[in-house]
Design an enzyme around this catalytic site. Structure first.
Site: not given
Ligand code: UGA
Length: 326
Positions: A129, A154
């Site tokens: 990840s 994680y």
């Molecule tokens: C995602 C996946 O959930 C992980 O399983 C994976 O390993 C990871 O990508 C990775 O690339 O390594 P993340 O990048 O946090 O993690 O993806 P999202 O949950 O889609 O979030 C994307 C962005 O949106 C983040 O900046 C998060 O803080 C933001 N976000 C997310 C919000 O502002 N509001 C939300 O309700 C959810």
């Protein structure tokens, strides 16, 4: 050629398994259909795979070693593994830490132990990840950067996977490749991720939670690009050298850092609706920015992502509309 795909009812797992099945490969699919998110979606993905004749499915938890060994013991012909079963989700690991050690540490070890008993195994590819870069704030993230400062459990379990894989590759001379996926999105995606949550909330006219007041950057990677990367890597096992085990790690990203607020704007434009934005602080475990340096995977297998966010997000939204109608 028989390929084991774990996490086959998951988002990336379904797409990888489907590409292999469509290509006429024999696929042994494993998934425990756990309720981390809506099991109906996982069953629908599985039903899609089961339209193919060349699939054998086991409803099995990889952390349940006797069950896993019994299932895989029936398939000495397995020559490739794509290990994608895991407890995903960065922020969720704060509230449910033991789910992560169970699936990502105990489960990962079960897969390694199973792998070393497979006489025909040529390559094991597994999911890491972008979160392993943790507190590293040098962008873009290079596989040569240090990854010893995870900011979520994680991320720590994913880094542990890379270390465990290295040790087994060294001990048992099994070629292995870890793929650091960067925020993968697309049709049949994950309801816990931002693209799904934002689309769902905007359509329901509910407020959208935006972390760190929107001051976030992500390298968002479209699923079709990821599948091409996984299959390309699978066909090119690393070789052992005098200095190194047959283990390597690649970034799989889109090679662009996009602003979270631009990401929301594309969803709004696609839906023709405006989000009610609820600006919230940074969440524990979260990373402010990700951006993948993909030069090594480009050099070694010719990986080239081709899907811009402006093209990929509307494809997700179109699929989501259809899925909700069913
Ligand atoms: C995602 C996946 O959930 C992980 O399983 C994976 O390993 C990871 O990508 C990775 O690339 O390594 P993340 O990048 O946090 O993690 O993806 P999202 O949950 O889609 O979030 C994307 C962005 O949106 C983040 O900046 C998060 O803080 C933001 N976000 C997310 C919000 O502002 N509001 C939300 O309700 C959810």
């Amino acid at each position: 050629m028989t390929i084991l795909v774990t996490g086959a009812a998951g988002f990336i797992g379904m797409h990888v398994a489907e590409a292999l099945l469509a290509d006429g490969r024999q696929v042994i699919a494993v998934d425990n259909l756990n309720p981390y998110y809506d099991v109906t979606l996982k069953k629908a993905r599985l039903a899609r795979l089961q339209l193919y004749k060349n699939i054998t499915f086991y409803d099995c938890d990889i952390a349940d070693r006797p069950a896993l060994f019994a299932a895989l013991g029936a398939h000495p012909e397995i020559s490739l593994i794509v290990h994608l079963a895991a407890q995903a989700g960065v922020r969720h690991s704060i509230s449910r830490p033991f789910d992560y050690t169970q699936a990502n540490v105990t489960g990962f070890l079960s897969i390694l132990e199973a792998a070393r008993q497979m006489d025909k195994l040529k390559h094991l590819v597994y999911a890491s990840s972008s979160s392993v870069y943790g507190a590293n704030n040098k962008l873009p993230y290079s596989v040569d950067d240090r990854t010893d400062s995870p900011v979520s459990l994680y991320a720590a379990t994913k880094k542990a996977n890379e270390l465990m894989a290295h040790s087994y590759s060294h001990l048992y001379e099994i070629p292995m490749t870890g793929l650091r996926f960067f925020t993968v999105y697309g049709p049949w995606g994950r309801p816990d991720m931002a693209y799904w949550r934002f689309t769902e909330k905007i359509m329901r006219r509910e407020p959208v939670d935006i972390y760190n007041h929107g001051d976030m950057m992500r390298d968002f990677t479209y699923i079709d690009d990821v599948v091409r990367g996984v299959l390309g890597v699978l066909a090119a096992p690393p070789e052992k050298t005098v200095d190194t085990a047959a283990h390597r790690v690649y970034n799989i990203g889109n090679n662009r850092a996009e602003k979270l607020l631009d990401f929301i704007s594309i969803i709004e434009k696609t839906l023709g609706m405006t989000a009610e934005r609820r600006l919230l602080p940074m969440q524990p475990g979260d990373i402010q920015a990700t951006y993948a340096d993909i030069e090594p995977i480009r050099r070694d297998i010719g990986f080239e992502p081709t899907t811009r966010l402006e093209d990929g997000l509307p494809k997700f939204v179109a699929w989501y509309h259809d899925y909700c109608k069913e």
